[in-house]
Write a protein that holds these residues in place. Structure first.
Motif, PDB file in Angstrom:
ATOM      1  N   VAL A 159      -2.389  12.825   2.580  1.00 43.65           N
ATOM      2  CA  VAL A 159      -2.153  14.266   2.483  1.00 43.65           C
ATOM      3  C   VAL A 159      -2.479  14.822   1.094  1.00 43.65           C
ATOM      4  CG1 VAL A 159      -0.448  14.284   4.339  1.00 43.65           C
ATOM      5  CG2 VAL A 159       0.326  14.049   1.972  1.00 43.65           C
ATOM      6  N   GLY A 160      -2.959  13.965   0.185  1.00 37.18           N
ATOM      7  CA  GLY A 160      -3.413  14.426  -1.116  1.00 37.18           C
ATOM      8  C   GLY A 160      -2.355  14.535  -2.198  1.00 37.18           C
ATOM      9  N   LEU A 161      -1.190  13.943  -1.993  1.00 45.31           N
ATOM     10  CA  LEU A 161      -0.132  14.027  -2.999  1.00 45.31           C
ATOM     11  C   LEU A 161      -0.248  12.955  -4.080  1.00 45.31           C
ATOM     12  CD1 LEU A 161       2.985  14.696  -0.757  1.00 45.31           C
ATOM     13  CD2 LEU A 161       1.776  16.329  -2.205  1.00 45.31           C
ATOM     14  N   LEU A 162      -0.801  11.822  -3.735  1.00 46.30           N
ATOM     15  CA  LEU A 162      -0.862  10.692  -4.650  1.00 46.30           C
ATOM     16  C   LEU A 162      -2.146   9.937  -4.389  1.00 46.30           C
ATOM     17  CD1 LEU A 162       0.881   9.029  -6.695  1.00 46.30           C
ATOM     18  CD2 LEU A 162       1.669   7.707  -4.735  1.00 46.30           C
ATOM     19  N   HIS A 163      -2.844   9.588  -5.451  1.00 48.04           N
ATOM     20  CA  HIS A 163      -4.110   8.882  -5.295  1.00 48.04           C
ATOM     21  C   HIS A 163      -4.052   7.533  -5.992  1.00 48.04           C
ATOM     22  CE1 HIS A 163      -5.964  12.440  -3.632  1.00 48.04           C
ATOM     23  NE2 HIS A 163      -5.371  13.134  -4.585  1.00 48.04           N
ATOM     24  N   PRO A 164      -4.531   6.488  -5.342  1.00 49.45           N
ATOM     25  CA  PRO A 164      -4.566   5.179  -5.995  1.00 49.45           C
ATOM     26  C   PRO A 164      -5.554   5.199  -7.157  1.00 49.45           C
ATOM     27  CG  PRO A 164      -5.723   5.088  -3.895  1.00 49.45           C
ATOM     28  CD  PRO A 164      -5.091   6.445  -3.996  1.00 49.45           C
ATOM     29  N   SER A 165      -5.304   4.360  -8.148  1.00 47.69           N
ATOM     30  CA  SER A 165      -6.217   4.327  -9.300  1.00 47.69           C
ATOM     31  C   SER A 165      -7.585   3.790  -8.912  1.00 47.69           C
ATOM     32  CB  SER A 165      -5.618   3.496 -10.435  1.00 47.69           C
ATOM     33  OG  SER A 165      -5.377   2.180  -9.994  1.00 47.69           O
ATOM     34  N   ARG A 166      -7.611   2.965  -7.877  1.00 50.73           N
ATOM     35  CA  ARG A 166      -8.898   2.490  -7.358  1.00 50.73           C
ATOM     36  C   ARG A 166      -8.691   1.991  -5.935  1.00 50.73           C
ATOM     37  NH1 ARG A 166     -10.507  -2.680  -6.708  1.00 50.73           N
ATOM     38  NH2 ARG A 166      -8.953  -4.233  -7.216  1.00 50.73           N
ATOM     39  N   ILE A 167      -9.777   1.965  -5.197  1.00 48.42           N
ATOM     40  CA  ILE A 167      -9.803   1.400  -3.854  1.00 48.42           C
ATOM     41  C   ILE A 167     -10.946   0.393  -3.838  1.00 48.42           C
ATOM     42  CG2 ILE A 167     -10.110   1.818  -1.388  1.00 48.42           C
ATOM     43  CD1 ILE A 167      -9.026   4.638  -1.857  1.00 48.42           C
TER      44      ILE A 167
END
Length: 41
Positions: free
Chosen positions: A27-35
């Motif tokens: 939902v765009g609240l938190l993004h991982p530092s990398r995938i």
């Protein structure tokens, strides 16, 4: 230098679940530092 942690480790530190963290990402609240190329966060 930052230490990479698994989504499970971050969830445990935040007293939540990895499913919740994935939902926050969706939902765009938190993004991982990398995938990774394998899709792992």
């Amino acid at each position: 230098m930052s230490t990479e942690r698994s989504i499970q480790e971050v969830a445990r530190l935040a007293s939540t679940t990895s499913r919740t963290l994935r939902h926050y990402h969706d939902v765009g609240l938190l993004h991982p530092s990398r995938i990774g190329s394998n899709g792992y966060r």
